[in-house]
Design an enzyme around this catalytic site. Sequence first.
Site, PDB file in Angstrom:
ATOM      1  N   CYS A 116      -1.360 -18.336  -0.640  1.00  0.00           N
ATOM      2  CA  CYS A 116      -2.682 -18.687  -0.954  1.00  0.00           C
ATOM      3  C   CYS A 116      -2.662 -19.981  -2.133  1.00  0.00           C
ATOM      4  O   CYS A 116      -2.284 -21.118  -1.710  1.00  0.00           O
ATOM      5  CB  CYS A 116      -3.511 -17.383  -1.057  1.00  0.00           C
ATOM      6  SG  CYS A 116      -5.245 -17.709  -1.227  1.00  0.00           S
ATOM      7  N   HIS A 217      -2.741 -14.195   3.325  1.00  0.00           N
ATOM      8  CA  HIS A 217      -2.105 -13.160   2.693  1.00  0.00           C
ATOM      9  C   HIS A 217      -1.390 -12.452   3.849  1.00  0.00           C
ATOM     10  O   HIS A 217      -1.830 -11.353   4.169  1.00  0.00           O
ATOM     11  CB  HIS A 217      -2.815 -12.365   1.786  1.00  0.00           C
ATOM     12  CG  HIS A 217      -3.356 -13.066   0.541  1.00  0.00           C
ATOM     13  ND1 HIS A 217      -2.669 -13.051  -0.687  1.00  0.00           N
ATOM     14  CD2 HIS A 217      -4.745 -13.851   0.189  1.00  0.00           C
ATOM     15  CE1 HIS A 217      -3.232 -13.796  -1.559  1.00  0.00           C
ATOM     16  NE2 HIS A 217      -4.437 -14.265  -1.148  1.00  0.00           N
ATOM     17  N   GLU A 219       0.970 -10.555   3.075  1.00  0.00           N
ATOM     18  CA  GLU A 219       1.510  -9.206   2.795  1.00  0.00           C
ATOM     19  C   GLU A 219       0.393  -8.105   2.855  1.00  0.00           C
ATOM     20  O   GLU A 219       0.507  -6.975   2.731  1.00  0.00           O
ATOM     21  CB  GLU A 219       1.694  -9.015   1.199  1.00  0.00           C
ATOM     22  CG  GLU A 219       0.849  -9.615   0.511  1.00  0.00           C
ATOM     23  CD  GLU A 219       0.219 -10.991   0.215  1.00  0.00           C
ATOM     24  OE1 GLU A 219       1.109 -11.834   0.676  1.00  0.00           O
ATOM     25  OE2 GLU A 219      -0.897 -11.297  -0.501  1.00  0.00           O
TER      26      GLU A 219
END
Length: 239
Positions: A116, A217, A219
Amino acid sequence: MRPVIGITPDVGQSNARPGRPATAQYELKQAYADAVLAAGGLPIVLPYSEDASAPQEALDLCDGLVITGGAFDIPAELYGAQAGARMGPLKPGRTAFEQRVLRAALAADVPVLGVCGGMQLLAVELGGTLFQDIRDEVPGALDHEQRNDPREPGHKARIVAGSELASVVGKSEIEVNSTHHQAVKDAGRARICAIAPDQIVEAIELPDQFALGVQWHPELLAGSEHLALYRALVDRARR
Ligand code: MN
């Protein structure tokens, strides 16, 4: 031994309550550390320091690096622009350290994943520029600040064939989340390796070393193609 992956934290403040004034604190979404662990790495958090040698000394502890994002923008001066009206808050101390640790990693060929805002910093470090506000500067763009839970996708991204990213995710199109109001305008020395349907840059990479930036993102997303990004980082970080 697991590869040690340094992660840059966000900086914020604790909530004030009677008798307990707000104090500065480092903040890290647990998902970053969990993704590194799931990928086989050992995450460590890198606190910030103005000491000139601290970024290199911190990097020396690491086999790989994750530059994270946060609700702040990169100073426009760093990419040769002036801040416009839509510029968000800045965290100059954080950005200065991240820039120096990123520069040290690139110089030493330590693998880097920029997430990001971390991807935006990678672009700027490689001579690129940013749109200061997508809505303001890119007419007709999608809403890149999705209203739904970022653990779910917000839009698609096309992966550029032949890129390192394509070999990592093994797909030509993926669903990504989207929680950014700025975007890479010019990727500098990096090459663009993922693009949203509205042509907003969603990922960049260096061709000759593992330096990958993604605007989303990974994750937070469940698909194995997202954890694959952290796996690729950890695999490249193995000594
Ligand atoms: Mn997006």
